[in-house]
Enzyme design. Structure first.
Site, PDB file in Angstrom:
ATOM      1  N   ASP A 164      -2.873   0.108   3.629  1.00 41.42           N
ATOM      2  CA  ASP A 164      -1.677  -1.291   3.815  1.00 41.42           C
ATOM      3  C   ASP A 164      -3.347  -2.750   3.803  1.00 41.42           C
ATOM      4  OD1 ASP A 164       0.526  -2.731   4.578  1.00 41.42           O
ATOM      5  OD2 ASP A 164      -0.643  -3.143   6.749  1.00 41.42           O
ATOM      6  N   ASN A 170       9.806   2.159   3.842  1.00 40.51           N
ATOM      7  CA  ASN A 170       9.439   0.575   2.367  1.00 40.51           C
ATOM      8  C   ASN A 170      10.383   1.087   1.900  1.00 40.51           C
ATOM      9  OD1 ASN A 170       5.402   1.868   2.704  1.00 40.51           O
ATOM     10  ND2 ASN A 170       6.753  -0.226   4.003  1.00 40.51           N
TER      11      ASN A 170
HETATM   12  C1  IPE Z   1       3.413   1.107   6.151  1.00 41.14           C
HETATM   13  O1  IPE Z   1       2.684  -0.109   5.819  1.00 41.14           O
HETATM   14  C2  IPE Z   1       3.350   2.028   5.514  1.00 41.14           C
HETATM   15  C3  IPE Z   1       1.860   2.119   4.298  1.00 41.14           C
HETATM   16  C4  IPE Z   1       1.319   2.091   4.113  1.00 41.14           C
HETATM   17  C5  IPE Z   1       3.129   3.012   3.105  1.00 41.14           C
HETATM   18  P1  IPE Z   1       3.600  -1.007   6.189  1.00 41.14           P
HETATM   19  O2  IPE Z   1       2.797  -1.980   5.259  1.00 41.14           O
HETATM   20  O3  IPE Z   1       5.136  -0.779   5.636  1.00 41.14           O
HETATM   21  O4  IPE Z   1       3.405  -1.282   7.999  1.00 41.14           O
HETATM   22  P2  IPE Z   1       4.281  -2.403   8.492  1.00 41.14           P
HETATM   23  O5  IPE Z   1       5.602  -2.675   8.069  1.00 41.14           O
HETATM   24  O6  IPE Z   1       3.530  -3.161   8.773  1.00 41.14           O
HETATM   25  O7  IPE Z   1       4.507  -2.176  10.454  1.00 41.14           O
HETATM   26  C1  IPE Z   2       0.497  -1.619   1.616  1.00 38.64           C
HETATM   27  O1  IPE Z   2       0.392  -2.530   1.588  1.00 38.64           O
HETATM   28  C2  IPE Z   2       1.291  -0.618   0.873  1.00 38.64           C
HETATM   29  C3  IPE Z   2       3.056   0.320   1.091  1.00 38.64           C
HETATM   30  C4  IPE Z   2       3.581   0.097   1.929  1.00 38.64           C
HETATM   31  C5  IPE Z   2       3.887   0.210  -0.075  1.00 38.64           C
HETATM   32  P1  IPE Z   2       1.741  -3.706   1.713  1.00 38.64           P
HETATM   33  O2  IPE Z   2       2.585  -3.512   0.766  1.00 38.64           O
HETATM   34  O3  IPE Z   2       2.982  -3.442   2.905  1.00 38.64           O
HETATM   35  O4  IPE Z   2       0.724  -4.516   1.607  1.00 38.64           O
HETATM   36  P2  IPE Z   2       0.990  -6.042   3.086  1.00 38.64           P
HETATM   37  O5  IPE Z   2       1.228  -5.011   4.798  1.00 38.64           O
HETATM   38  O6  IPE Z   2       2.878  -6.803   2.783  1.00 38.64           O
HETATM   39  O7  IPE Z   2       0.035  -6.892   2.619  1.00 38.64           O
HETATM   40 MG    MG Z   3       2.245  -3.613   4.827  1.00 39.01          MG
END
Ligand code: IPE
Ligand code: IPE
Ligand code: MG
Length: 246
Positions: free
Chosen positions: A26, A74
Site C-alpha cells: 500500500d 479496488n
Molecule cells: C489494500 O489497500 C489493497 C492492496 C494493497 C492491493 P487499499 O488502499 O485498497 O486499502 P484501503 O482502501 O486503504 O483500506
Molecule cells: C496500493 O497503493 C495499490 C493498490 C491498492 C492497487 P494505493 O493505490 O492504495 O496507494 P494509496 O494508499 O492511495 O497511497
Molecule cells: Mg491504499
C-alpha cells in the site's frame, strides 16, 4: 547468526526467518502524489519494488511470500487507474515468464481471475503452469482477492458437497475448511507487513492471519526497501508468539 554490513544496518537472524511473509503493498498513490506525479506512476514504482523484494525474499530463504496486489474492493477506483494496474500486471508477468527459468520463483494467484482482462488471465494461468516445474520460494499474488470472498467461496463449496451427500456438517474442521481456501496447503503467514501508514487489514487473509504478527510502517510501498524488510524481520524476531498459551 546476526548479520551486519555497510548496507545492512539492521540485524536479522537469517537462520530463523518466518516461513511465510505477507505484504499489503500500500501507499503507491501517496508516494506518487508526494512527488507531484500521477498515481499511476506510483503503481509502476510499486511493481518495480515488488520485483526487488520478491527476489530478496527468495535469496534469503523465505519459503512463502504472499502479496496483496488488487482487492475485490479496488474495482471501485476510476476505470483509468484500474486499467493501468491491469496493464502493469500484464507487463510484469510477461517479463517474469521470461525470467522464471533463471529466477526460479514459483508463482500462484489467489483470487477469482475470471473478471480480469483475457490476456492477463491467460498470463496468470501460464505463469502458474510454468511454476509447477519449480521448487523453492513460492510467491502468491492476491489479485481480485478479498478475505471475505475467499471464506464465502470455501463455505459455499463445503455446503454444496453436503447438499450432494458427499460430506456431512460434522466433518467440517479447521483443516477441512482451510482446504477450500485459495491458500490450501500453504502454512499460515507468520508476519504480515503493511507499508503506507494505514493500520488496518483491508480484507486481506482474514482466516489465515489468526496468529500472524503484524508490522506497520509509514514508509510507502515503492520506498519499502530491502533494509525496510530487514527492519520488519528484526521486529518479528523480537516478538514472543504465544498462540493463546503462556
Ligand atoms: C489494500 O489497500 C489493497 C492492496 C494493497 C492491493 P487499499 O488502499 O485498497 O486499502 P484501503 O482502501 O486503504 O483500506
Ligand atoms: C496500493 O497503493 C495499490 C493498490 C491498492 C492497487 P494505493 O493505490 O492504495 O496507494 P494509496 O494508499 O492511495 O497511497
Ligand atoms: Mg491504499
Amino acid at each position: 547468526m546476526p548479520l551486519f554490513s555497510k548496507t545492512q544496518k539492521t540485524a536479522v537472524d537469517f537462520a530463523h526467518l518466518p516461513r511465510h511473509v505477507a505484504i499489503i503493498m500500500d501507499g503507491n498513490g501517496r508516494w506518487a502524489k508526494a512527488k507531484g506525479m500521477p498515481r499511476t506512476a506510483g503503481h509502476a514504482a510499486g511493481a518495480e519494488n515488488f520485483r526487488t523484494i520478491a527476489t530478496y525474499c527468495k535469496d534469503i530463504g523465505i519459503e512463502y511470500l504472499t502479496v496483496y496486489a488488487f482487492s475485490t474492493e479496488n474495482w471501485k477506483r476510476p476505470v483509468e487507474e484500474v486499467s493501468t494496474i491491469m496493464d502493469l500486471l500484464r507487463k510484469y508477468l510477461l517479463e517474469a515468464i521470461e525470467k522464471m527459468e533463471r529466477d526460479r520463483v514459483k508463482m500462484r494467484f489467489f483470487g477469482d481471475l475470471s473478471p480480469l482482462p483475457e490476456e492477463l488471465r491467460k498470463l496468470c494461468l501460464r505463469t502458474e503452469e510454468i511454476s509447477t516445474h519449480y521448487e523453492g520460494c513460492q510467491v502468491n499474488i492476491c489479485l481480485n482477492y478479498g478475505g471475505r470472498d475467499e471464506i464465502l467461496r470455501a463455505a459455499r463449496s463445503f455446503a454444496a458437497r453436503c447438499a450432494a451427500g458427499e460430506q456431512t456438517p460434522e466433518e467440517l474442521t479447521e483443516e477441512v475448511f482451510s482446504q477450500g481456501l485459495w491458500s490450501a496447503g500453504i502454512p499460515d503467514p507468520d508476519l504480515m507487513i503493511r507499508p503506507g501508514g494505514e493500520e488496518r487489514v483491508s480484507n486481506f487473509l482474514l482466516w489465515q492471519s489468526a496468529y500472524a504478527e503484524y508490522y506497520f510502517t509509514k514508509v510507502n510501498w515503492p520506498d519499502f526497501s530491502k533494509e525496510e524488510l530487514r527492519k520488519a524481520l528484526s521486529a518479528y524476531q523480537s516478538r514472543q508468539r504465544r498462540y493463546g498459551g503462556i
